[in-house]
Design a protein around this motif. Structure first.
Motif, PDB file in Angstrom:
ATOM      1  N   PHE A   1       0.850  -1.182   0.000  1.00  0.00           N
ATOM      2  CA  PHE A   1       0.000   0.000   0.000  1.00  0.00           C
ATOM      3  C   PHE A   1       0.883   1.229   0.000  1.00  0.00           C
ATOM      4  CE2 PHE A   1      -1.893   3.576   2.256  1.00  0.00           C
ATOM      5  CZ  PHE A   1      -2.995   3.827   1.444  1.00  0.00           C
ATOM      6  N   SER A   2       0.667   2.125  -0.951  1.00  0.00           N
ATOM      7  CA  SER A   2       1.415   3.371  -1.064  1.00  0.00           C
ATOM      8  C   SER A   2       0.467   4.544  -0.904  1.00  0.00           C
ATOM      9  CB  SER A   2       2.114   3.459  -2.430  1.00  0.00           C
ATOM     10  OG  SER A   2       2.528   4.774  -2.716  1.00  0.00           O
ATOM     11  N   SER A   3       0.890   5.539  -0.126  1.00  0.00           N
ATOM     12  CA  SER A   3       0.057   6.720   0.063  1.00  0.00           C
ATOM     13  C   SER A   3      -0.115   7.496  -1.237  1.00  0.00           C
ATOM     14  CB  SER A   3       0.674   7.624   1.130  1.00  0.00           C
ATOM     15  OG  SER A   3       1.981   8.036   0.740  1.00  0.00           O
ATOM     16  N   VAL A   4       0.711   7.207  -2.228  1.00  0.00           N
ATOM     17  CA  VAL A   4       0.629   7.889  -3.523  1.00  0.00           C
ATOM     18  C   VAL A   4      -0.045   7.006  -4.575  1.00  0.00           C
ATOM     19  CG1 VAL A   4       1.957   8.991  -5.371  1.00  0.00           C
ATOM     20  CG2 VAL A   4       2.709   9.213  -2.992  1.00  0.00           C
ATOM     21  N   ILE A   5       0.350   5.748  -4.669  1.00  0.00           N
ATOM     22  CA  ILE A   5      -0.124   4.849  -5.728  1.00  0.00           C
ATOM     23  C   ILE A   5      -1.396   4.116  -5.327  1.00  0.00           C
ATOM     24  CG2 ILE A   5       0.497   2.885  -7.190  1.00  0.00           C
ATOM     25  CD1 ILE A   5       2.086   5.355  -7.812  1.00  0.00           C
ATOM     26  N   GLY A   6      -1.528   3.772  -4.039  1.00  0.00           N
ATOM     27  CA  GLY A   6      -2.635   2.948  -3.591  1.00  0.00           C
ATOM     28  C   GLY A   6      -2.198   1.507  -3.410  1.00  0.00           C
ATOM     29  N   ASN A   7      -3.144   0.559  -3.549  1.00  0.00           N
ATOM     30  CA  ASN A   7      -2.851  -0.855  -3.328  1.00  0.00           C
ATOM     31  C   ASN A   7      -2.293  -1.519  -4.584  1.00  0.00           C
ATOM     32  OD1 ASN A   7      -3.723  -1.358  -0.548  1.00  0.00           O
ATOM     33  ND2 ASN A   7      -5.769  -0.802  -1.304  1.00  0.00           N
ATOM     34  N   THR A   8      -1.279  -2.368  -4.372  1.00  0.00           N
ATOM     35  CA  THR A   8      -0.666  -3.106  -5.471  1.00  0.00           C
ATOM     36  C   THR A   8      -0.326  -4.511  -5.003  1.00  0.00           C
ATOM     37  OG1 THR A   8       0.368  -1.065  -6.278  1.00  0.00           O
ATOM     38  CG2 THR A   8       1.199  -3.128  -7.161  1.00  0.00           C
TER      39      THR A   8
ATOM     40  N   PHE B   1     -12.882   5.958 -14.465  1.00  0.00           N
ATOM     41  CA  PHE B   1     -13.644   7.199 -14.627  1.00  0.00           C
ATOM     42  C   PHE B   1     -13.026   8.361 -13.851  1.00  0.00           C
ATOM     43  CE2 PHE B   1     -16.531   3.536 -14.691  1.00  0.00           C
ATOM     44  CZ  PHE B   1     -16.930   3.577 -16.014  1.00  0.00           C
ATOM     45  N   GLY B   2     -11.884   8.140 -13.258  1.00  0.00           N
ATOM     46  CA  GLY B   2     -11.218   9.191 -12.520  1.00  0.00           C
ATOM     47  C   GLY B   2      -9.714   9.090 -12.719  1.00  0.00           C
ATOM     48  N   PHE B   3      -8.997   9.941 -11.982  1.00  0.00           N
ATOM     49  CA  PHE B   3      -7.541   9.958 -12.155  1.00  0.00           C
ATOM     50  C   PHE B   3      -6.865   9.173 -11.034  1.00  0.00           C
ATOM     51  CE2 PHE B   3      -3.329  11.810 -11.365  1.00  0.00           C
ATOM     52  CZ  PHE B   3      -2.750  11.620 -12.626  1.00  0.00           C
ATOM     53  N   ASP B   4      -5.908   8.295 -11.404  1.00  0.00           N
ATOM     54  CA  ASP B   4      -5.070   7.577 -10.454  1.00  0.00           C
ATOM     55  C   ASP B   4      -3.619   7.976 -10.681  1.00  0.00           C
ATOM     56  OD1 ASP B   4      -7.088   5.820  -9.218  1.00  0.00           O
ATOM     57  OD2 ASP B   4      -7.235   4.986 -11.237  1.00  0.00           O
TER      58      ASP B   4
ATOM     59  N   THR C   1       1.623   7.087 -16.200  1.00  0.00           N
ATOM     60  CA  THR C   1       2.561   6.045 -16.611  1.00  0.00           C
ATOM     61  C   THR C   1       1.870   5.030 -17.512  1.00  0.00           C
ATOM     62  OG1 THR C   1       3.799   6.323 -14.547  1.00  0.00           O
ATOM     63  CG2 THR C   1       4.161   4.285 -15.774  1.00  0.00           C
ATOM     64  N   ALA C   2       0.622   4.670 -17.152  1.00  0.00           N
ATOM     65  CA  ALA C   2      -0.127   3.705 -17.970  1.00  0.00           C
ATOM     66  C   ALA C   2      -0.346   4.239 -19.372  1.00  0.00           C
ATOM     67  CB  ALA C   2      -1.459   3.388 -17.295  1.00  0.00           C
ATOM     68  N   ALA C   3      -0.643   5.531 -19.472  1.00  0.00           N
ATOM     69  CA  ALA C   3      -0.843   6.125 -20.797  1.00  0.00           C
ATOM     70  C   ALA C   3       0.453   6.137 -21.583  1.00  0.00           C
ATOM     71  CB  ALA C   3      -1.391   7.545 -20.642  1.00  0.00           C
ATOM     72  N   ALA C   4       1.576   6.417 -20.896  1.00  0.00           N
ATOM     73  CA  ALA C   4       2.869   6.419 -21.583  1.00  0.00           C
ATOM     74  C   ALA C   4       3.241   5.013 -22.049  1.00  0.00           C
ATOM     75  CB  ALA C   4       3.943   6.981 -20.659  1.00  0.00           C
ATOM     76  N   LEU C   5       2.863   3.994 -21.258  1.00  0.00           N
ATOM     77  CA  LEU C   5       3.115   2.608 -21.673  1.00  0.00           C
ATOM     78  C   LEU C   5       2.107   2.146 -22.720  1.00  0.00           C
ATOM     79  CD1 LEU C   5       3.897   0.921 -18.200  1.00  0.00           C
ATOM     80  CD2 LEU C   5       5.526   1.423 -20.026  1.00  0.00           C
ATOM     81  N   ASN C   6       1.054   2.934 -22.912  1.00  0.00           N
ATOM     82  CA  ASN C   6      -0.009   2.609 -23.866  1.00  0.00           C
ATOM     83  C   ASN C   6      -0.796   1.387 -23.422  1.00  0.00           C
ATOM     84  OD1 ASN C   6      -1.505   3.316 -26.061  1.00  0.00           O
ATOM     85  ND2 ASN C   6      -0.001   2.683 -27.608  1.00  0.00           N
TER      86      ASN C   6
ATOM     87  N   PHE D   1      10.998  11.386 -12.687  1.00  0.00           N
ATOM     88  CA  PHE D   1       9.926  10.922 -11.826  1.00  0.00           C
ATOM     89  C   PHE D   1       8.590  11.445 -12.309  1.00  0.00           C
ATOM     90  CE2 PHE D   1      13.369  10.034  -8.927  1.00  0.00           C
ATOM     91  CZ  PHE D   1      12.893   9.006  -8.121  1.00  0.00           C
ATOM     92  N   GLU D   2       7.599  10.582 -12.333  1.00  0.00           N
ATOM     93  CA  GLU D   2       6.198  10.960 -12.441  1.00  0.00           C
ATOM     94  C   GLU D   2       5.586  10.577 -11.098  1.00  0.00           C
ATOM     95  OE1 GLU D   2       2.603  12.255 -13.290  1.00  0.00           O
ATOM     96  OE2 GLU D   2       4.338  12.591 -14.579  1.00  0.00           O
TER      97      GLU D   2
END
Length: 904
Positions: A415-422, A473-476, A481-486, A707-708
């Motif tokens: 769990f990351s305070s920036v990314i969330g759960n992984t 439907f929102g921003f994470d 990064t996902a958009a850059a990886l396509n 960094f992003e």
């Protein structure tokens, strides 16, 4: 703690007040001082050893004896008649000289007590029973009592500051790699003598022509009655913890005879008692050493195994199964066979929370708090077979093969305070085969040839999977990064995967010619080569909800998301070294000429570079005394990277750490200077070791990182800015009767240049550590060991400066009561402070009490408790190239076990 130290100092003062000194000079009949003569004082009542000394180069000796006692004094020297007398002490010191006469006939005086320590050439021999107090159970306990010998924090044996690289028992290799198996498993009651072999050479033909100052080996001489019989012990245990039952089963069996030996070590437990950690087994080299070690070339083949988070000291649960076997067999006087096998199965559960601050807050990288749990499973197997053939004194041939295989898996929830759960999964099933062939031929007394070759084949296939929560439907935080990886961003999860495969082949071979000019000089000419070939392939893909996979084409890095790279490296070199002695100096200048070639092919293009370089090296050794040296070294080293930094396609080191390489990367060049001082004084039992080293790295491969938020994307470049490192290590140990005082110090400075967010970032780190200690070695009274570690770590990362101060006192206590009961206790307290927040601390206390009828009893019963204070976590503050962090690692709760040990 202050009260304990005051009490100990008071006890030591009382002990010192009860002593007198007997000192003087030992000479021969011509009034010449007899260096290394032995002086022994035996208590006339108990017949036990009271004190001993070895005369220095001027014949001086000094003994500490009890007041108002009667002692048998024996003075001996090789080739001289042993002198013996009765000495009665009173309240004052005694000055007494001794003169020994030549021994023309058999000595009529029987030496009734063997010296606890003796020197013969480069061999230092300790008699174990002279230092044992009765609480020892394993070889490591015995070694800790010896002056000049230590077990470091990594469990390695150190002698005079040098790591011991070989352990033998009765002259036979004992798992000829990591010495930890020996220190933790060989029973102390089987050890008669410990021989420290300094300047050790495995090839007798080369001992006089190679510099072996850094090579130290230890040979354990077994007690009479241990040969031709099985010996060892078997331990079984049961116990309880807050949430599970505990078990331990540890059979340790040994058999030695003149012609063959067999060792078996087993360990099944869920208490975290690991004879070898996962990292130990991965680093277990089996005694292999690259022929090109001193050529001036360093090539890194990389390590693509799992970087496990945990060790036995920072896990919530550990289950371990270990089985090891070692054998040696003398087929004939000329042929010896040996080998070992190691099988290990471990399961580890860990939990850690951390707070990370990234370099230079002006760059806009947010701070991050994380919490992660990890389940790790590792199955590892190693097998080695060796043959040594020596038909005569002029021929010697050796062959070794080491095979290694593992099946490792790691599941992490982060769990990351920036990314969330992984959720993350890492899997790898690598294997490797390492072969070594050596042949040594002595043409005549002035000409020696040595051929050494080593081949390594390694296959690694890591797989990585990360599942990140996504809000379509929102921003994470991962969306950019996902958009850059396509990736497909319309799903509720990002199911990101990567397959990698790295195949490595390397041949490292050389032919040495030694010409002995005279007793003080020789010439060494070496022709050698390193040939390396690596294939690297990788692909990134996304699992979709419909079961299909998406192979994305990223919007950066020219759309390259896969790798299929072939990398060739070649070094052909010729070196010349001249070694000569002049008085106290041994000087070895050298020069090596290298023809380098490297080529990598990927994405339809080839990058090739061929060049020639001359690399100098120089060594001077000053031998002040037989046990006091100063060594200066300088060399230039060419450093080459592995294929993964050359591969230009994307590689996921982690979901938040993406890299791509550069096919145009060049080698780095490092200038290395070191100064080493070592002194072991048997007259006043003072051991001094100091090492200062400086390195300056030119064209070092460093990172270009962007960094992003907390997700980094990096590539590599050859830095035009020189990186530097300074390291100074020192140790002094002095024995005062039964008390040993020591002081260890360590200072390290490093400067690393890199680029973050397009700006140059200079990371400077300063670390200084001081560890004073004092311990006792009484035969009958309880013994105590007090250490205090004070450490300061400073990091300057752009505009962010951090400073961590650590204070860590520790006390260990052991007592042998009524020659039946053994008490042991270890307590440590660690406090860390960063100068701004409240200090963080943790403590640990382990203790045990055991009973055996007498020292020869077959059965021993032990009650053992670990983490008695039931501390649930440990804290740590640290820094790396891009961040500083504080972490809290959760550990195993209080364990209490009852153990039975049966001694064969």
């Amino acid at each position: 703690m202050k009260k304990i130290i005051s009490l100990l100092l008071l006890l030591l003062a009382n002990f010192s007040n009860g002593q007198i000194k007997l000192e003087g000079v030992v000479r021969d009949s011509l009034n010449n001082p007899l260096e290394l003569s032995n002086i022994v004082a035996l208590n006339q009542v108990t017949k036990g050893l009271e004190s001993y000394a070895i005369a220095d180069q001027k014949g001086n000796y000094k003994l500490e004896l009890g007041k108002n006692g009667t002692y048998i004094i024996q003075v001996s020297y090789i080739g001289m008649k042993t002198f013996e007398e009765i000495l009665i002490t009173k309240e004052i010191n005694i000055q007494k000289n001794y003169t020994l006469s030549p021994d023309n006939v058999l000595d009529e005086v029987e030496i009734i007590y063997e010296m606890p320590i003796s020197i013969k050439g480069d061999t230092l021999t300790y008699k174990a029973d002279a230092y044992n107090t009765g609480t020892e159970r394993k070889l490591g306990d015995v070694l800790k009592n010896l002056p000049g010998v230590e077990i470091n924090e990594n469990g390695q044996i150190e002698v005079e500051g040098k790591v011991v690289n070989k352990l033998m028992v009765n002259g036979k290799d004992f798992f000829d790699g990591d010495t930890k198996l020996g220190t933790k498993n060989i029973p102390s009651n089987a050890v008669d003598k410990i021989q420290v072999l300094r300047n050790y050479s495995e090839v007798g033909q080369l001992s006089s022509v190679r510099n072996n100052q850094d090579n130290v080996a230890i040979n354990i001489k077994l007690k009479e009655g241990k040969e031709n019989f099985w010996f060892g012990d078997v331990t079984a245990s049961a116990g309880a913890s807050p949430d599970k039952g505990l078990y331990v089963f540890q059979p340790k069996l040994f058999y030695y005879s003149p012609n063959y030996s067999i060792n078996f070590i087993g360990d099944i437990n869920n208490t975290g008692e690991l004879a070898l950690t996962q990292r130990d087994i991965r680093g277990f080299g089996g005694g292999f050493r690259a022929p090109s070690n001193n050529s001036g070339t360093s090539i890194n083949l990389g390590d693509n195994g799992l970087n496990f988070l945990t060790s036995q000291a920072n896990a919530l649960e550990i289950e371990n199964k270990l089985a090891t076997g070692n054998f040696s067999y003398a087929v004939s006087k000329a042929l010896d066979l040996s080998g070992f096998i190691i099988l290990n199965d471990s399961r580890i559960l860990s939990k850690e929370t951390s707070f990370v601050q990234y370099t230079n807050p002006e760059l806009g990288i947010p701070d991050e708090a994380t919490e992660q749990t990890s389940n790790e499973r590792s199955n590892q197997g190693l097998i080695k077979l060796s043959a040594s053939y020596k038909p005569n004194t002029i021929n010697q041939m050796e062959y070794d093969v080491l095979a290694r295989i593992s099946n490792d898996r790691q599941n992490q929830n982060v769990f990351s305070s920036v990314i969330g759960n992984t959720k993350q999964l890492d899997e790898v099933t690598p294997y490797s085969i390492n072969q070594n062939l050596n042949y040594y031929y002595t043409l005549d007394e002035d000409n020696i040839f040595a051929f050494e070759a080593q081949h390594l084949f390694k296959n690694e296939n890591p797989f990585y999977n990360a599942i990140l929560i996504n809000n379509p439907f929102g921003f994470d935080a991962f969306d950019t990064t996902a958009a850059a990886l396509n990736l497909d961003t319309s799903l509720n999860n990002y199911d990101l995967n990567q397959n990698k495969r790295i195949k490595s082949n390397q041949l490292d071979a050389k032919l040495d010619y030694y010409h002995i000019i005279n007793q003080k000089s020789n010439v060494n000419i070496t022709a050698g080569t390193i040939l390396s070939h690596q294939n690297f392939s990788s692909s990134i893909f996304q699992f979709l909800d419909n079961g299909n996979t998406l192979e994305p084409i990223p919007t950066f890095n020219d759309g390259r998301a896969t790798n299929d790279t072939e990398y060739f490296f070649r070094d052909v070199y010729l070196s010349f070294r001249y070694r000569f002695k002049s008085g106290k100096f041994t000087v070895t200048p050298g020069l090596s000429a290298h023809s380098y070639g490297n080529k990598n092919t990927q994405f339809g293009k080839t990058f090739e570079d061929n060049f020639f370089r001359i690399l100098p090296d120089f060594e001077t050794r000053i031998q002040f005394k037989k046990s006091e040296t100063l060594t200066f070294r300088y060399n230039i080293q060419n450093q080459f990277t592995d294929v993964t930094r050359l591969a230009e396609g994307l590689v996921l080191n982690n979901f938040n750490n993406i890299q791509f390489g550069d096919s145009n990367l060049q080698n780095a060049l490092s200038h290395n200077v070191s100064l080493l001082y070592s002194s072991f004084n048997l007259f006043n039992y003072t051991n001094v070791f100091a090492r200062a080293a400086y390195s300056n790295n030119i064209d070092q491969i460093r990172g270009l990182t962007n960094f992003e938020n907390v997700i980094r994307t990096s590539t590599f470049f050859n830095s035009n800015f020189a990186d530097e490192n300074v390291n100074v290590v020192g140790q002094i140990q002095r024995t005062f009767g039964k008390v040993v005082a020591s002081l260890n110090g360590n200072f390290n400075y490093s400067k690393i240049n890199q680029f973050i967010q397009g700006q140059q970032s200079v990371n400077e780190g300063y670390t200084q550590t001081y560890t004073p200690g004092i311990r006792t070695n009484f035969k009958t009274a309880p013994n105590i060991n007090i250490r205090y570690r004070y450490s300061v770590t400073e990091n300057n990362q752009g505009s962010r400066n951090t400073k961590f101060i650590t204070n860590a006192p520790s006390v260990s206590f052991d007592a042998y009561i009524l020659k039946k009961i053994t008490l042991k206790s270890n307590y440590s307290y660690t406090n860390q402070n960063d100068g701004s927040n409240e200090s963080q601390s943790f403590q640990n206390w382990d203790a045990s009490v055991s009973y055996r009828k007498d020292k020869d009893a077959k059965w021993e019963y032990e009650l053992r408790a670990s983490n008695i204070l039931n501390i649930d976590s440990q804290v740590r503050n640290s820094a790396n190239a891009v961040s500083v962090f504080s972490s809290e690692t959760f550990i195993q709760p209080r364990f209490i076990t009852f153990r039975f040990t049966y001694t064969l």
